[in-house]
Structures are given as structure tokens and as C-alpha cells.
Design a protein around this motif. Sequence first.
Motif, PDB file in Angstrom:
ATOM      1  N   UNK A 189      27.003  91.457-101.763  1.00 24.39           N
ATOM      2  CA  UNK A 189      26.499  92.816-101.624  1.00 24.39           C
ATOM      3  C   UNK A 189      27.676  93.794-101.622  1.00 24.39           C
ATOM      4  N   UNK A 190      27.489  94.964-102.255  1.00 22.85           N
ATOM      5  CA  UNK A 190      28.619  95.882-102.395  1.00 22.85           C
ATOM      6  C   UNK A 190      28.793  96.834-101.219  1.00 22.85           C
ATOM      7  N   UNK A 191      29.998  97.385-101.146  1.00 22.71           N
ATOM      8  CA  UNK A 191      30.246  98.602-100.370  1.00 22.71           C
ATOM      9  C   UNK A 191      29.914  99.773-101.287  1.00 22.71           C
ATOM     10  N   UNK A 192      29.056 100.676-100.835  1.00 21.73           N
ATOM     11  CA  UNK A 192      28.816 101.912-101.558  1.00 21.73           C
ATOM     12  C   UNK A 192      29.735 102.977-100.979  1.00 21.73           C
ATOM     13  N   UNK A 193      30.691 103.426-101.773  1.00 22.97           N
ATOM     14  CA  UNK A 193      31.628 104.476-101.369  1.00 22.97           C
ATOM     15  C   UNK A 193      31.152 105.760-102.034  1.00 22.97           C
ATOM     16  N   UNK A 194      30.583 106.661-101.237  1.00 25.26           N
ATOM     17  CA  UNK A 194      29.834 107.800-101.757  1.00 25.26           C
ATOM     18  C   UNK A 194      30.659 109.080-101.704  1.00 25.26           C
ATOM     19  N   UNK A 195      30.733 109.760-102.839  1.00 27.45           N
ATOM     20  CA  UNK A 195      31.374 111.073-102.930  1.00 27.45           C
ATOM     21  C   UNK A 195      30.366 112.101-102.410  1.00 27.45           C
ATOM     22  N   UNK A 196      30.410 112.361-101.100  1.00 30.17           N
ATOM     23  CA  UNK A 196      29.378 113.201-100.476  1.00 30.17           C
ATOM     24  C   UNK A 196      29.316 114.614-101.067  1.00 30.17           C
ATOM     25  N   UNK A 197      30.454 115.317-101.257  1.00 31.06           N
ATOM     26  CA  UNK A 197      30.350 116.661-101.848  1.00 31.06           C
ATOM     27  C   UNK A 197      29.720 116.656-103.245  1.00 31.06           C
ATOM     28  N   UNK A 198      30.054 115.667-104.052  1.00 29.33           N
ATOM     29  CA  UNK A 198      29.471 115.573-105.391  1.00 29.33           C
ATOM     30  C   UNK A 198      27.951 115.479-105.298  1.00 29.33           C
ATOM     31  N   UNK A 199      27.456 114.683-104.356  1.00 29.98           N
ATOM     32  CA  UNK A 199      26.012 114.489-104.235  1.00 29.98           C
ATOM     33  C   UNK A 199      25.317 115.682-103.602  1.00 29.98           C
ATOM     34  N   UNK A 200      25.926 116.291-102.560  1.00 29.68           N
ATOM     35  CA  UNK A 200      25.183 117.398-101.940  1.00 29.68           C
ATOM     36  C   UNK A 200      25.234 118.673-102.785  1.00 29.68           C
ATOM     37  N   UNK A 201      26.288 118.885-103.559  1.00 27.85           N
ATOM     38  CA  UNK A 201      26.280 119.999-104.517  1.00 27.85           C
ATOM     39  C   UNK A 201      25.193 119.767-105.564  1.00 27.85           C
ATOM     40  N   UNK A 202      25.105 118.529-106.037  1.00 29.36           N
ATOM     41  CA  UNK A 202      24.103 118.197-107.048  1.00 29.36           C
ATOM     42  C   UNK A 202      22.690 118.398-106.486  1.00 29.36           C
ATOM     43  N   UNK A 248      29.987 104.089 -96.943  1.00 29.40           N
ATOM     44  CA  UNK A 248      30.870 105.115 -96.389  1.00 29.40           C
ATOM     45  C   UNK A 248      30.694 106.371 -97.235  1.00 29.40           C
ATOM     46  N   UNK A 249      30.638 107.536 -96.585  1.00 32.77           N
ATOM     47  CA  UNK A 249      30.607 108.803 -97.293  1.00 32.77           C
ATOM     48  C   UNK A 249      31.962 109.495 -97.151  1.00 32.77           C
ATOM     49  N   UNK A 250      32.578 109.820 -98.277  1.00 29.51           N
ATOM     50  CA  UNK A 250      33.885 110.478 -98.286  1.00 29.51           C
ATOM     51  C   UNK A 250      33.695 111.991 -98.359  1.00 29.51           C
ATOM     52  N   UNK A 251      34.535 112.724 -97.605  1.00 29.69           N
ATOM     53  CA  UNK A 251      34.468 114.181 -97.549  1.00 29.69           C
ATOM     54  C   UNK A 251      35.768 114.803 -98.051  1.00 29.69           C
ATOM     55  N   UNK A 307      40.087 109.493-100.804  1.00 28.77           N
ATOM     56  CA  UNK A 307      39.464 108.595 -99.822  1.00 28.77           C
ATOM     57  C   UNK A 307      38.715 107.480-100.554  1.00 28.77           C
ATOM     58  N   UNK A 308      37.989 107.858-101.602  1.00 33.91           N
ATOM     59  CA  UNK A 308      37.245 106.866-102.388  1.00 33.91           C
ATOM     60  C   UNK A 308      38.188 105.882-103.064  1.00 33.91           C
ATOM     61  N   UNK A 337      44.213 109.410-108.748  1.00 37.12           N
ATOM     62  CA  UNK A 337      43.619 109.346-107.412  1.00 37.12           C
ATOM     63  C   UNK A 337      44.544 108.528-106.503  1.00 37.12           C
ATOM     64  N   UNK A 338      44.778 109.038-105.293  1.00 38.56           N
ATOM     65  CA  UNK A 338      45.599 108.293-104.330  1.00 38.56           C
ATOM     66  C   UNK A 338      44.867 107.026-103.895  1.00 38.56           C
ATOM     67  N   UNK A 339      45.629 105.960-103.729  1.00 39.00           N
ATOM     68  CA  UNK A 339      45.045 104.663-103.340  1.00 39.00           C
ATOM     69  C   UNK A 339      45.541 104.185-101.981  1.00 39.00           C
ATOM     70  N   UNK A 340      46.349 105.017-101.316  1.00 40.80           N
ATOM     71  CA  UNK A 340      47.019 104.553-100.100  1.00 40.80           C
ATOM     72  C   UNK A 340      46.926 105.554 -98.952  1.00 40.80           C
ATOM     73  N   UNK A 341      45.803 106.288 -98.889  1.00 43.02           N
ATOM     74  CA  UNK A 341      45.607 107.266 -97.819  1.00 43.02           C
ATOM     75  C   UNK A 341      45.351 106.527 -96.503  1.00 43.02           C
ATOM     76  N   UNK A 342      45.936 107.027 -95.422  1.00 43.96           N
ATOM     77  CA  UNK A 342      45.694 106.416 -94.108  1.00 43.96           C
ATOM     78  C   UNK A 342      44.320 106.864 -93.617  1.00 43.96           C
ATOM     79  N   UNK A 343      43.376 105.940 -93.601  1.00 39.63           N
ATOM     80  CA  UNK A 343      41.999 106.262 -93.220  1.00 39.63           C
ATOM     81  C   UNK A 343      41.794 106.085 -91.717  1.00 39.63           C
ATOM     82  N   UNK A 344      40.871 106.835 -91.129  1.00 39.27           N
ATOM     83  CA  UNK A 344      40.542 106.612 -89.718  1.00 39.27           C
ATOM     84  C   UNK A 344      39.813 105.286 -89.555  1.00 39.27           C
ATOM     85  N   UNK A 345      39.720 104.811 -88.343  1.00 39.32           N
ATOM     86  CA  UNK A 345      38.937 103.599 -88.080  1.00 39.32           C
ATOM     87  C   UNK A 345      37.462 103.877 -88.355  1.00 39.32           C
TER      88      UNK A 345
END
Length: 303
Positions: A4-17, A58-61, A123-124, A258-266
Motif C-alpha cells: 500500500x502506498x504513502x499518498x503525499x498530497x500537495x495540499x495547496x494544489x488541491x485546495x486551489x483547484x 501526509x499533506x504538504x503545505x 516537502x513532497x 525540488x529539494x530532497x533533503x528538507x528537515x521534516x518535523x516528526x
Amino acid sequence: MTAQPLLAVDAPSLYFRAFHGIPEKAAQTSAGEPVNAIRGFMDMLAQLIRTRHPDRMVCALDNSWRPAWRVELVPSYKKHRVAHGDVEVVPPSLEKQIPVLLEVLKAVGIPAFGVDGYEADDVLGTLAAGQPAPVEVVSGDRDLFQLVDDERKTRLLYVGRGVAKLEDADNALVETKYGVPAKWYADFAAMRGDASDGLPGVAGVGEKTAARLVMRYGGVEQILAALDDPDAGFAPGLRTKLDAARDYLAKALPVCKVALDVKLPDFDAALPRSPKDADALLALADRWNLASPAKRLVDALAG
């Protein structure tokens, strides 16, 4: 059995749409407050959960929608979308809905976060690079085609025409669509340019020429290196155009990547099978006239 996948969601892209796809008058509270972006966003998530069967989400902002380090490299980057200072042009009726949308995600138990100094794309990218496979990135931003990686089992669910008509992109689809493999998409984009992001591209080099250059020489660095070889086979006019764009290309490439090494929160990406705080979700649904989309989202979680 397929993992089963992780869905990594571009939240601004979706809510603007969602905001632009649903008329405000079609989704309001009893007091006339618009909730079209929230309703649409919730229904998109419900549909994605029903159809993609993720076990993580996860939803990215956009904590920084126009990061200073990208602007320093290419000052025109997203400049046409600035309202004032470093604030993005966002319709006021959408701006009011975003905090409520985030409250809904919190009540459901889906993590949503950004990182200062970076865009949601970064983040994505970091989620795609660092989380266990498979990862499905959900966005209407074509820049994210660069994250597609068949070997790592990273796909882009491209929702440029909506979630119902999403394109499930592997490397073959990217090559068919743009004429370049996904790993060279950012290089291709830097040369082609992108008016929606304020990236001018190389003057006189369109999409087909950019794709042809990538397929013959490789990425921007390889193309610039080939310019120094008199036997590399460039047409004189094209060589002149690329030579004049050396400085731009050297700066535009890191902007497009796209950056691939951002320090993400827990965070805990595990998708809940029922709302984390059902009382809070019920209160939000009652206050904001969200009972129907809340039920659809809860039903999707329950499977």
C-alpha cells in the motif's frame, strides 16, 4: 500482494483547484460563508483514499511559497503572483477557509505541515526520497514529474484535470508527454521556461527543442559542457542562444529542482481508519455545513 502506498498530497494544489472548481454559492454555511474549497478538498481526499488504498497519508503545505533562496537565483520567480511584500495573491474567501481545512485534517488525524524556507514541492520531494516505497505524490503541479522514479516506486498522480481524471504517471508516461525521462524533467523545464512560475527559459528554445537537447546531450550541465566542444553538433544559431543563456541556466536549474533533503518535523503518516477526534470533526461539520463531505471522508477511511 501489492504494497500500500504513502499518498503525499500537495495540499495547496488541491485546495486551489477545489476553490476554483466549485462555485462559492454552491457550498456555503447557513450564514453565507463559502466552504467550497474545504468541501472539494475533503471529497478529493475521500476519492483518493477509496481508489488508491493508501495506508499512509501526509499533506504538504507552503510555509514559504516563494523561498528567498530561489528568488535570489532567479528574481522573476513567481514575482507576478506577489500581492505585496512576500505575500501570495490568494482570494480572500479562500484564505478564510484554509485554517478550517487544517482543523478538519487535524481532527481526522492526517498530518499536514510545511517547512520554513521551502515550498510544498520540497516537502513532497523529501517524502518521496525518504519514506518507504511505494510513494504516490498527488499534485496538479507539473514540476513534480521530476519525482517519478520507477526503480524507487515513486509515481505522480497528476490532477491537472481533476482527481477523477488523474494521470497515474510512471516514467513512460512522462516520456510520452514531454519527450524526456523524469530524471531530466527539471533540466528540460529550466530550458523551456514556465510563465506560471515566472521562469523565462532560454530565448528561442521551446518545448520540442529543449526535449531534443536533453535526449541528445543529457541535463543542463552536460549541455553546457557540450557547448565548449566544437564537434558537439550544435546548429550555430542554437549554440549562440544557449551560450547567451549560460548564467540563467546555471541559476534556473537549482530553482527548478525540488529539494530532497528538507528537515521534516516528526509525524505519524499512518492513515487512521476512523477520525482521531470524532467530536472535533462533528463540531466542525456542524459549524461549517460539512456533514456530507465529512461522512464521505469517514466512510472512505473505514474502507
